[in-house]
Structure formats: C-alpha cells, structure tokens
Design a protein around this motif. Structure first.
Motif, PDB file in Angstrom:
ATOM      1  N   PHE A 107       0.946  -1.382   0.134  1.00  0.00           N
ATOM      2  CA  PHE A 107      -0.136   0.207  -0.070  1.00  0.00           C
ATOM      3  C   PHE A 107       0.726   1.316  -0.003  1.00  0.00           C
ATOM      4  O   PHE A 107       0.857   2.053  -0.759  1.00  0.00           O
ATOM      5  CB  PHE A 107      -1.074   0.022   1.174  1.00  0.00           C
ATOM      6  CG  PHE A 107      -1.868   1.104   1.435  1.00  0.00           C
ATOM      7  CD1 PHE A 107      -2.634   1.349   0.663  1.00  0.00           C
ATOM      8  CD2 PHE A 107      -1.420   2.009   2.302  1.00  0.00           C
ATOM      9  CE1 PHE A 107      -3.642   2.691   0.796  1.00  0.00           C
ATOM     10  CE2 PHE A 107      -2.038   3.202   2.702  1.00  0.00           C
ATOM     11  CZ  PHE A 107      -3.299   3.526   1.731  1.00  0.00           C
ATOM     12  N   CYS A 191       1.896  -1.885  -8.304  1.00  0.00           N
ATOM     13  CA  CYS A 191       1.686  -2.111  -7.124  1.00  0.00           C
ATOM     14  C   CYS A 191      -0.016  -2.010  -6.761  1.00  0.00           C
ATOM     15  O   CYS A 191      -0.473  -2.745  -5.954  1.00  0.00           O
ATOM     16  CB  CYS A 191       2.103  -0.734  -6.397  1.00  0.00           C
ATOM     17  SG  CYS A 191       4.000  -1.231  -6.109  1.00  0.00           S
ATOM     18  N   ASN A 195      -1.827  -4.888  -4.811  1.00  0.00           N
ATOM     19  CA  ASN A 195      -2.627  -4.386  -3.421  1.00  0.00           C
ATOM     20  C   ASN A 195      -3.913  -5.200  -3.847  1.00  0.00           C
ATOM     21  O   ASN A 195      -4.575  -5.650  -2.703  1.00  0.00           O
ATOM     22  CB  ASN A 195      -2.678  -2.838  -3.784  1.00  0.00           C
ATOM     23  CG  ASN A 195      -3.586  -2.213  -2.641  1.00  0.00           C
ATOM     24  OD1 ASN A 195      -2.953  -2.087  -1.559  1.00  0.00           O
ATOM     25  ND2 ASN A 195      -4.852  -1.929  -2.780  1.00  0.00           N
ATOM     26  N   THR A 199      -5.090  -7.613  -0.788  1.00  0.00           N
ATOM     27  CA  THR A 199      -6.406  -7.058  -0.256  1.00  0.00           C
ATOM     28  C   THR A 199      -7.127  -8.490   0.015  1.00  0.00           C
ATOM     29  O   THR A 199      -7.691  -8.702   1.013  1.00  0.00           O
ATOM     30  CB  THR A 199      -7.178  -6.257  -0.898  1.00  0.00           C
ATOM     31  OG1 THR A 199      -6.525  -4.880  -1.125  1.00  0.00           O
ATOM     32  CG2 THR A 199      -8.431  -5.759  -0.553  1.00  0.00           C
ATOM     33  N   ASN A 217      -4.833  -0.599   7.811  1.00  0.00           N
ATOM     34  CA  ASN A 217      -3.740  -0.312   6.748  1.00  0.00           C
ATOM     35  C   ASN A 217      -3.054   1.148   6.888  1.00  0.00           C
ATOM     36  O   ASN A 217      -1.739   1.256   6.591  1.00  0.00           O
ATOM     37  CB  ASN A 217      -4.540  -0.160   5.514  1.00  0.00           C
ATOM     38  CG  ASN A 217      -3.707  -0.762   4.163  1.00  0.00           C
ATOM     39  OD1 ASN A 217      -2.555  -1.494   4.554  1.00  0.00           O
ATOM     40  ND2 ASN A 217      -4.188  -0.762   3.237  1.00  0.00           N
TER      41      ASN A 217
END
Length: 354
Positions: A107, A191, A195, A199, A217
């Motif tokens: 993240f 990314c 992500n 997730t 997060n």
C-alpha cells in the motif's frame, strides 16, 4: 447520509421509487464521485508541485495520518448518531495489524509511487502514465494466482500497451516527458495490482470490513513512513520550509487527506447505486474529463496522436472491463458483495483513479 452505503453493496432501491428519482439520485452520486476524484488529483498535484517544499513522502504520510484520525472521528460520530452514521467500532489489535502488514507494505509503495508519478508527469499525462494497472492485473494474476486470461482480454491489454507507448512517444516530442515519472507510474500500476491481490488475502483478518482494513492499513502505513521521511530528508525540508507555521498550508494538507478518505466512500456509493461495471465506465469517462481539464487549465497544445494515445488507453480499459463482465456472467454464481468490494479496494487511493 449513512456511511453504511460504502460497506454494503446491495442496491437498496425502494420498490415505489420512480424512474426520475432514481435517475436523479444516480446522477448526483456519479457527479459526487467525479468531483471528489478529480479534485483529489488536482489537489495532490498542487501539494506535490510546491517548489519550496519538495517532500512527497511527508505529504503522503500526512494524508495517511488524516485518514486514521477520520476513522476515529467516524467511530465517535457513529456512537453519538447511530441512526445517521453507520461506522464499525474498531479497537487496535496488534495481531490484526501484523496480519495486515504485508498489504500495508504494498500500500505505501502504491501511494508513494503514485504521488511521485503525479508530481513528475503532471495531471494531463497522468492517465497514460498510470495506465498499466490492467496489464499488471493480467500478468500478476497468472504469475501469482495461476489464473489464465481470455484472448479477448489480452487483446484489450495490447491496446492499452499500444496507447501507453504512443503516449510516451508523443509526450517525449513535446519535451515535457519525465522518464523518472513514467518509471514511477509503471511501478505504481504494478503495486495497484499487487494491492488488489493482497487485499483478498487479508480481508478475513478484518472480518471482510473495508473500513477496518483502511484503519489498520493506514496505521501501519504511518509507522512505516516515519523512518522513510527521516531518511529521505523530508522532515528536515519541512523544518526549513518558510510556510511551516502557515495554517493555510496545513489546511490544504488536511483537505488532501479528507479527499483521500472520501474517495473510498464515494467509490462504494457509486458501486451501490449503479454497478461495478458502470463504476469502471464512469471512472474511464472521469479520466478523460480530467485530462481535458488539465490541458485546458495549463493552456497546452497537444497533437492528434497524443490524444489518440489517451483514447487507446481509455478505450482498451473500458473494453477490458466489458469483456470481464461478460465472462463473469458466464462463470458460476459469485457473491456480488465480494465482487464490489474488490472493485472498491483495488487501488482507489492510489487512483486517485485513472
């Protein structure tokens, strides 16, 4: 307007609701999404483009800090006004924080590279510079999840790649191309895809709740950012910044964090009142409008091929979304709530969406 709309994705439309009322409501939600998303991109560009304060990591850290503060504030408001605001009660659990940590690493890379790309390439070229998320989705899904992709979807990715390279070529001819910015854009796109994958893996740790995930997060991100902003010298540059005591500066920084928090809500709201497919189409149209606004605002002159590259990127992305939606309809039944959550969490903050 309760915040529950971002967490649950059922349409919830009343049986007696007229078509006109439903259309006005959808139009209002889409307009709100466009306003928040476009404003967030231009606001971030303004904050990152300050000539007398070159501290992109500090800006990103502060926005994460604001998000954590807003999560606490929303919990308090939900307690005081339970019928008006629906927000989960979250108490910090070190075990949950550790389980979310791998996602948090991805993240902070995503939002950092995203902001660095925006800082270096500007808003006009941002859509093309950050256009490879869909391509990386296909590539990483195969490498990590061993999921294959249809030929039609691969062809859509080829159109996006073609638009990306054409855009880079045309931006280079204008003399405004930042190869470093393009590099950060490619990393940010990768990314965003990572992500989305991580997730899915950590959602069970937060009981499938997107706001709990955002809370943990961003707390993890704040901790991880601290050594980075010290080592990068951003903290020292802030101390030497003439406007460090200016309330207007901190007001703009805080507003950037508020819009970063709000984008998650309005994304969920748009999915709730339309559909994941319509949300993606709206996002594509928004990106087009965002590019036009940036070009007009900067009084820039762009070639036909430059605009063609943008249309290839946006058209390829829309076609990919349409192809995948058709494939999902043919696939075995899947909980629509899970699907919409993936759309919501696949990288909105790093999106400042394309």
């Amino acid at each position: 307007m309760a915040l529950a709309g971002s967490e649950t994705v059922d349409r919830g439309e009343g049986n007696g609701e007229t078509f006109l009322l439903r259309a006005v409501r959808i139009a209002a939600v889409v307009a709100l999404y466009w306003f928040v998303s476009i404003t967030m991109v231009f606001l971030n560009n303004h904050l990152l483009d300050k000539r007398d304060l070159d501290a992109p990591l500090l800006v990103t850290f502060y926005q994460c800090l604001v998000t954590v503060g807003l999560c606490w504030a929303m919990q308090l408001l939900a307690t005081l006004c339970p019928g008006f605001i629906d927000f989960p009660s979250v108490r910090f659990d070190p075990k949950t924080s550790r389980e979310v940590l791998p996602l948090s690493v991805v993240f902070i890379c995503m939002i950092t590279f995203n902001n660095l790309c925006l800082k270096l390439v500007g808003v006009a070229f941002y859509t093309v510079g950050r256009s490879l998320s869909t391509v990386f989705n296909v590539l990483l899904s195969y490498v990590i999840l061993k999921q294959t992709t249809s030929l039609r979807a691969v062809l859509c990715c080829a159109i996006i790649l073609g638009g990306f390279w054409l855009g880079v070529d045309q931006e280079g001819l204008t003399g405004n191309l930042s190869w470093t910015g393009v590099f950060f854009g490619v990393l940010a796109s990768a990314c965003v895809s990572l992500n989305a994958i991580y997730t899915k893996k950590v959602m069970p740790a937060v009981d499938g709740n997107i706001w709990k995930l955002s809370f943990y997060n961003n707390i993890n991100a704040c901790v991880l950012f601290l050594p980075l902003i010290i080592l990068s010298g951003d903290l020292g540059r802030l101390a030497a910044f003439p406007g460090v005591t200016d309330l207007g500066f901190w007001g703009m920084m805080t507003l950037g964090g508020v819009f970063g928090f709000a984008i998650g809500y309005v994304t969920g709201l748009q999915i709730k009142f339309t559909s994941p497919l319509t949300h993606n189409v709206s996002g594509t149209a928004k990106a087009c409008a965002q590019t036009v606004i940036a070009v007009v605002f900067n009084s820039s002159s762009k070639s036909l091929l430059w605009w063609t590259s943008n249309m290839m990127v946006l058209g390829g992305s829309s076609a990919y979304t349409w192809v995948k939606s058709l494939e999902m309809k043919k696939a075995p039944h899947r909980d629509p709530e899970d699907s919409a959550k993936e759309k919501l969490l696949a990288g909105e903050k790093g999106d400042a969406e394309v």
